[in-house]
Design an enzyme around this catalytic site. Structure first.
Site, PDB file in Angstrom:
ATOM      1  N   LYS A   3       0.830  -1.201   0.000  1.00 16.45           N
ATOM      2  CA  LYS A   3       0.000   0.000   0.000  1.00 16.45           C
ATOM      3  C   LYS A   3       0.866   1.253   0.000  1.00 16.45           C
ATOM      4  CE  LYS A   3      -2.167   3.303   2.748  1.00 16.45           C
ATOM      5  NZ  LYS A   3      -1.867   3.999   4.015  1.00 16.45           N
ATOM      6  N   ASP A  36      -6.139   0.608   1.175  1.00 22.04           N
ATOM      7  CA  ASP A  36      -6.056   0.815   2.613  1.00 22.04           C
ATOM      8  C   ASP A  36      -7.327   0.256   3.255  1.00 22.04           C
ATOM      9  OD1 ASP A  36      -8.045   2.618   2.000  1.00 22.04           O
ATOM     10  OD2 ASP A  36      -7.077   4.342   2.946  1.00 22.04           O
TER      11      ASP A  36
END
Length: 235
Positions: free
Chosen positions: A126, A144
């Site tokens: 991420k 996320d």
């Protein structure tokens, strides 16, 4: 047990376009002046709000503006600058070790590939994707907690999909030019509208319905989103 309802590629595209109309803003809220500072800020943002990160980074970057300065700093000095945010003990070590790795492996420059970024301490998929999109304008779809939750809630992906699977499914369903806008719009939709705490999900769907075009694909997409809700509550 009934089969899980999942939107197809065209339905996801129409839905994402609608959410992007609701939240068209692009760009991270994190404050930075270089790709090194961006990388530091994204590492610090794990399980911490961007607002909290932005409160500590001005003084942090003033003291340690470069990989050389961060790598040379004692961990305790870095820790003092970020003590107000979550997981500061681990994050202070990540920042120092990441900066040293940049010097050792990349001549002090932030690398521009996911594989190289993920070789750095404190950098997961991420974080790498956020740096790629914001620092290098490279198409990527960062997942996320907001993006993961909303993508499942709206039936874009299966509810049991792992974070890597969510990324793979969404990047398969969307053209690459939509990856970053989709990520950011879903994130904002999850942060401000379809929040993690208990809320009236019918209000979330009403906003999407208002933004959807009047065509058969959009209609079928919305019907699938209604799977767990009485349509009469939306009208």
């Amino acid at each position: 047990m009934s089969e899980e309802v999942i939107l197809n590629d065209k339905e996801v595209i129409e839905s994402i376009k609608a959410i992007t109309k609701i939240y068209p803003e692009l760009g991270t809220a994190l404050k930075y002046e270089s790709n090194f500072q961006l990388l530091c800020a994204v590492i610090l943002s794990a399980q911490t709000t961007d607002i909290s990160v932005n409160k500590v980074t001005p003084a942090l970057f003033e003291s340690f503006p470069t990989p050389e300065a961060m790598a040379a700093a004692p961990v305790e000095d870095i820790k003092e600058h970020i003590r107000s945010i979550g997981l500061y003990n681990n994050k202070s070590k990540y920042l120092k070790n990441m900066a040293q790795a940049l010097l050792d492996k990349f001549d002090g420059e932030v690398p521009h590939t996911r594989k190289e970024l993920m070789s750095l301490p404190g950098v997961g998929r991420k974080t790498a994707n956020v740096v790629l999109t914001n620092g290098f304008q490279t198409p990527a779809f960062a997942v996320d907690t907001h993006v993961d939750r909303v993508s499942k809630k709206l039936h874009f992906v299966p509810k049991n999909a792992s974070v890597p699977a969510v990324e793979d499914i969404m990047t398969d369903k969307l053209p690459s030019e939509m990856w970053y806008p989709a990520h950011h719009s879903i994130l904002l939709f999850g942060r401000h509208q379809c929040v993690a705490r208990k809320h009236d999900h019918t209000e979330c769907l009403k906003r999407i319905k208002e933004a959807l075009p009047k065509n058969d694909t959009a209609k079928s997409a919305f019907q699938k989103m209604l799977t767990e809700i009485n349509e009469e509550e939306i009208i």
